[in-house]
Write a protein that holds these residues in place. Structure first.
Motif, PDB file in Angstrom:
ATOM      1  N   VAL A 282       0.942  -1.728  -0.085  1.00  0.00           N
ATOM      2  CA  VAL A 282      -0.463   0.008   0.611  1.00  0.00           C
ATOM      3  C   VAL A 282       0.122   1.218  -0.146  1.00  0.00           C
ATOM      4  O   VAL A 282       1.491   0.964   0.840  1.00  0.00           O
ATOM      5  N   GLN A 283       0.655   2.167  -1.247  1.00  0.00           N
ATOM      6  CA  GLN A 283       0.910   3.660  -0.557  1.00  0.00           C
ATOM      7  C   GLN A 283       0.112   4.193  -0.227  1.00  0.00           C
ATOM      8  O   GLN A 283      -1.068   4.231  -1.165  1.00  0.00           O
ATOM      9  N   ILE A 284      -0.524   5.212  -0.079  1.00  0.00           N
ATOM     10  CA  ILE A 284      -1.136   6.360   0.142  1.00  0.00           C
ATOM     11  C   ILE A 284      -1.370   7.960  -0.188  1.00  0.00           C
ATOM     12  O   ILE A 284       0.375   8.237   0.165  1.00  0.00           O
ATOM     13  N   LEU A 285      -1.641   7.845  -0.868  1.00  0.00           N
ATOM     14  CA  LEU A 285      -1.764   9.223  -2.016  1.00  0.00           C
ATOM     15  C   LEU A 285      -2.558  10.869  -0.628  1.00  0.00           C
ATOM     16  O   LEU A 285      -4.073   9.993  -0.915  1.00  0.00           O
ATOM     17  N   GLN A 286      -2.118  12.088  -0.934  1.00  0.00           N
ATOM     18  CA  GLN A 286      -2.960  12.811  -0.781  1.00  0.00           C
ATOM     19  C   GLN A 286      -3.337  13.609  -1.423  1.00  0.00           C
ATOM     20  O   GLN A 286      -2.577  13.655  -2.150  1.00  0.00           O
ATOM     21  N   ILE A 287      -4.960  14.166  -1.016  1.00  0.00           N
ATOM     22  CA  ILE A 287      -5.668  15.010  -2.818  1.00  0.00           C
ATOM     23  C   ILE A 287      -5.829  16.269  -1.524  1.00  0.00           C
ATOM     24  O   ILE A 287      -6.385  16.425  -0.587  1.00  0.00           O
ATOM     25  N   ASP A 288      -5.393  17.264  -2.513  1.00  0.00           N
ATOM     26  CA  ASP A 288      -5.747  18.304  -1.943  1.00  0.00           C
ATOM     27  C   ASP A 288      -6.854  18.542  -2.927  1.00  0.00           C
ATOM     28  O   ASP A 288      -7.271  19.415  -3.375  1.00  0.00           O
ATOM     29  N   SER A 289      -7.899  17.803  -1.683  1.00  0.00           N
ATOM     30  CA  SER A 289      -9.395  18.363  -2.576  1.00  0.00           C
ATOM     31  C   SER A 289     -10.204  20.264  -2.674  1.00  0.00           C
ATOM     32  O   SER A 289     -10.741  20.377  -3.628  1.00  0.00           O
ATOM     33  N   LYS A 290      -9.525  20.864  -1.337  1.00  0.00           N
ATOM     34  CA  LYS A 290     -10.326  21.782  -1.444  1.00  0.00           C
ATOM     35  C   LYS A 290      -9.886  22.849  -2.547  1.00  0.00           C
ATOM     36  O   LYS A 290     -10.158  23.618  -2.795  1.00  0.00           O
ATOM     37  N   LYS A 291      -8.285  22.484  -3.025  1.00  0.00           N
ATOM     38  CA  LYS A 291      -7.790  23.528  -3.894  1.00  0.00           C
ATOM     39  C   LYS A 291      -8.056  23.070  -5.252  1.00  0.00           C
ATOM     40  O   LYS A 291      -8.310  23.806  -6.121  1.00  0.00           O
ATOM     41  N   MET A 292      -8.280  22.187  -4.649  1.00  0.00           N
ATOM     42  CA  MET A 292      -9.076  21.348  -6.426  1.00  0.00           C
ATOM     43  C   MET A 292     -10.316  21.901  -6.761  1.00  0.00           C
ATOM     44  O   MET A 292     -11.131  22.670  -8.101  1.00  0.00           O
ATOM     45  N   HIS A 293     -11.334  21.900  -5.684  1.00  0.00           N
ATOM     46  CA  HIS A 293     -12.895  22.385  -5.886  1.00  0.00           C
ATOM     47  C   HIS A 293     -12.228  23.780  -6.137  1.00  0.00           C
ATOM     48  O   HIS A 293     -13.308  24.473  -6.997  1.00  0.00           O
ATOM     49  N   GLN A 294     -11.327  24.948  -5.368  1.00  0.00           N
ATOM     50  CA  GLN A 294     -11.500  26.439  -5.289  1.00  0.00           C
ATOM     51  C   GLN A 294     -11.057  26.565  -6.730  1.00  0.00           C
ATOM     52  O   GLN A 294     -11.275  27.243  -7.603  1.00  0.00           O
ATOM     53  N   ASP A 295     -10.002  25.590  -7.383  1.00  0.00           N
ATOM     54  CA  ASP A 295      -9.715  25.978  -9.040  1.00  0.00           C
ATOM     55  C   ASP A 295     -11.236  24.841 -10.060  1.00  0.00           C
ATOM     56  O   ASP A 295     -10.963  24.945 -11.277  1.00  0.00           O
ATOM     57  N   GLY A 296     -11.806  24.432  -9.751  1.00  0.00           N
ATOM     58  CA  GLY A 296     -13.221  24.284 -10.442  1.00  0.00           C
ATOM     59  C   GLY A 296     -13.610  22.832 -10.791  1.00  0.00           C
ATOM     60  O   GLY A 296     -14.630  22.718 -11.446  1.00  0.00           O
ATOM     61  N   TYR A 297     -12.399  22.033 -10.122  1.00  0.00           N
ATOM     62  CA  TYR A 297     -13.168  20.809 -10.706  1.00  0.00           C
ATOM     63  C   TYR A 297     -14.658  19.860  -9.644  1.00  0.00           C
ATOM     64  O   TYR A 297     -14.482  20.511  -8.019  1.00  0.00           O
ATOM     65  N   GLU A 298     -15.040  19.159  -9.775  1.00  0.00           N
ATOM     66  CA  GLU A 298     -16.690  19.071  -9.363  1.00  0.00           C
ATOM     67  C   GLU A 298     -15.929  17.085  -8.589  1.00  0.00           C
ATOM     68  O   GLU A 298     -15.124  16.375  -9.454  1.00  0.00           O
ATOM     69  N   PHE A 299     -16.378  17.376  -7.566  1.00  0.00           N
ATOM     70  CA  PHE A 299     -16.374  16.154  -6.809  1.00  0.00           C
ATOM     71  C   PHE A 299     -17.957  15.711  -6.489  1.00  0.00           C
ATOM     72  O   PHE A 299     -19.060  16.415  -6.312  1.00  0.00           O
ATOM     73  N   TYR A 300     -18.171  14.476  -6.359  1.00  0.00           N
ATOM     74  CA  TYR A 300     -19.116  13.361  -6.764  1.00  0.00           C
ATOM     75  C   TYR A 300     -18.792  12.689  -5.294  1.00  0.00           C
ATOM     76  O   TYR A 300     -17.796  12.398  -4.755  1.00  0.00           O
ATOM     77  N   GLN A 301     -19.847  12.414  -4.669  1.00  0.00           N
ATOM     78  CA  GLN A 301     -20.049  11.226  -3.235  1.00  0.00           C
ATOM     79  C   GLN A 301     -21.343  10.205  -3.327  1.00  0.00           C
ATOM     80  O   GLN A 301     -22.299  10.778  -4.375  1.00  0.00           O
ATOM     81  N   ALA A 302     -20.685   8.775  -3.753  1.00  0.00           N
ATOM     82  CA  ALA A 302     -22.108   7.762  -3.976  1.00  0.00           C
ATOM     83  C   ALA A 302     -22.614   7.075  -2.485  1.00  0.00           C
ATOM     84  O   ALA A 302     -22.273   8.320  -1.585  1.00  0.00           O
ATOM     85  N   GLU A 303     -24.128   7.212  -2.589  1.00  0.00           N
ATOM     86  CA  GLU A 303     -24.950   6.753  -1.802  1.00  0.00           C
ATOM     87  C   GLU A 303     -24.085   5.938  -0.189  1.00  0.00           C
ATOM     88  O   GLU A 303     -24.893   6.464   0.726  1.00  0.00           O
ATOM     89  N   ASN A 304     -23.089   5.392  -0.701  1.00  0.00           N
ATOM     90  CA  ASN A 304     -22.318   4.577   0.695  1.00  0.00           C
ATOM     91  C   ASN A 304     -21.279   5.686   0.357  1.00  0.00           C
ATOM     92  O   ASN A 304     -20.687   5.225   1.635  1.00  0.00           O
ATOM     93  N   GLY A 305     -21.128   6.525   0.643  1.00  0.00           N
ATOM     94  CA  GLY A 305     -19.721   7.279   1.053  1.00  0.00           C
ATOM     95  C   GLY A 305     -18.877   7.614   0.014  1.00  0.00           C
ATOM     96  O   GLY A 305     -18.159   8.465   0.483  1.00  0.00           O
ATOM     97  N   VAL A 306     -18.393   6.948  -0.787  1.00  0.00           N
ATOM     98  CA  VAL A 306     -17.286   6.710  -1.944  1.00  0.00           C
ATOM     99  C   VAL A 306     -17.230   8.156  -2.550  1.00  0.00           C
ATOM    100  O   VAL A 306     -18.491   8.465  -2.891  1.00  0.00           O
ATOM    101  N   TRP A 307     -15.798   8.991  -2.480  1.00  0.00           N
ATOM    102  CA  TRP A 307     -15.936  10.104  -3.043  1.00  0.00           C
ATOM    103  C   TRP A 307     -15.539   9.983  -4.297  1.00  0.00           C
ATOM    104  O   TRP A 307     -14.590   8.535  -4.866  1.00  0.00           O
ATOM    105  N   LEU A 308     -15.486  10.472  -5.328  1.00  0.00           N
ATOM    106  CA  LEU A 308     -15.812  10.148  -6.707  1.00  0.00           C
ATOM    107  C   LEU A 308     -15.431  11.069  -7.706  1.00  0.00           C
ATOM    108  O   LEU A 308     -15.251  12.415  -7.871  1.00  0.00           O
TER     109      LEU A 308
END
Ligand code: HQG
Length: 185
Positions: free
Chosen positions: A147-173
């Motif tokens: 295993v290797q874990i990567l951290q995603i700067d989702s705050k910055k991505m969202h500010q930059d206009g990227y769209e995030f989704y969440q499935a009904e079971n909580g998984v981020w897409l």
């Protein structure tokens, strides 16, 4: 339903409802739904499970599934997988939602050079799957190797206009993650 049999049904449903509905001549609509009657009838005709699938077993697996992978429609006549679909099978619509400041992606060590070159890509699935916590990311990554874990700067991505989704079971897409938002954790 014992644990082993429940797992077998869950794996079978994942295969049919995410990747290969044609195995039992099942039709999925654009949002991934299939008719429960048809699923059960076709499964039992083809006996792909090795035993007869009953309505009771299906409902039990949906209700007790560890990752809540499946969802039954409000009218109770259809079923779908909430995420994880192969692109060629289903392209579900999701509403964009505000992500947490940081998200994680668990992968295997051997993919890191390629990911740091091209970013995170959805590969055969409709989306890249992200986790809200490192424990979940670890479990996801473990499936592929060390295993290797990567951290995603989702705050910055969202500010930059990227769209995030969440499935009904909580998984981020998300469609993809460019390298500049990734940190090796
Ligand atoms: C990797 C399971 C090289 C990516 C899990 C991953 C999850 C790259 C693999 C869900 C890459 C695809 C999804 C690049 C991404 N170069 N490798 N540029 N970009 N990858 O199985 O996220 O139990 O399609 O890191 O728990 O592992 O099935 O995705 O390792 O929620 O419900 O390509 O599946 O859920 O692998 O897992 P996968 P995933 P279920």
């Amino acid at each position: 339903l014992n644990e082993q049999k429940a797992k077998k049904i869950s794996k079978f449903l994942s295969l049919i409802l995410r990747h290969r509905p044609e195995t039992i001549n099942l039709t999925l609509d654009k949002q991934g739904f299939a008719y429960i009657d048809e699923l059960i009838k076709n499964t039992n005709q083809k006996t792909s499970l090795g035993f007869k699938l009953t309505y009771e077993q299906l409902y039990e697996v949906v209700a007790t599934n560890d990752k809540k992978r499946f969802e039954i429609s409000e009218d109770n006549i259809q079923i779908r997988a909430v995420q994880g679909h192969s692109t060629r099978v289903v392209e579900r619509d999701f509403e964009p939602v505000l992500p947490p400041d940081v998200l994680y992606h668990g992968t295997a060590h051997q993919f890191i050079p390629s990911i740091l070159k091209d970013g995170l890509l959805p590969k055969s699935r409709q989306y890249v799957h992200l986790s809200g916590d490192t424990k979940t990311a670890k479990a996801v990554g473990k499936r592929h190797g060390r295993v290797q874990i990567l951290q995603i700067d989702s705050k910055k991505m969202h500010q930059d206009g990227y769209e995030f989704y969440q499935a009904e079971n909580g998984v981020w897409l998300i469609k993809s993650v460019p390298v500049s938002y990734l940190t090796v954790y």
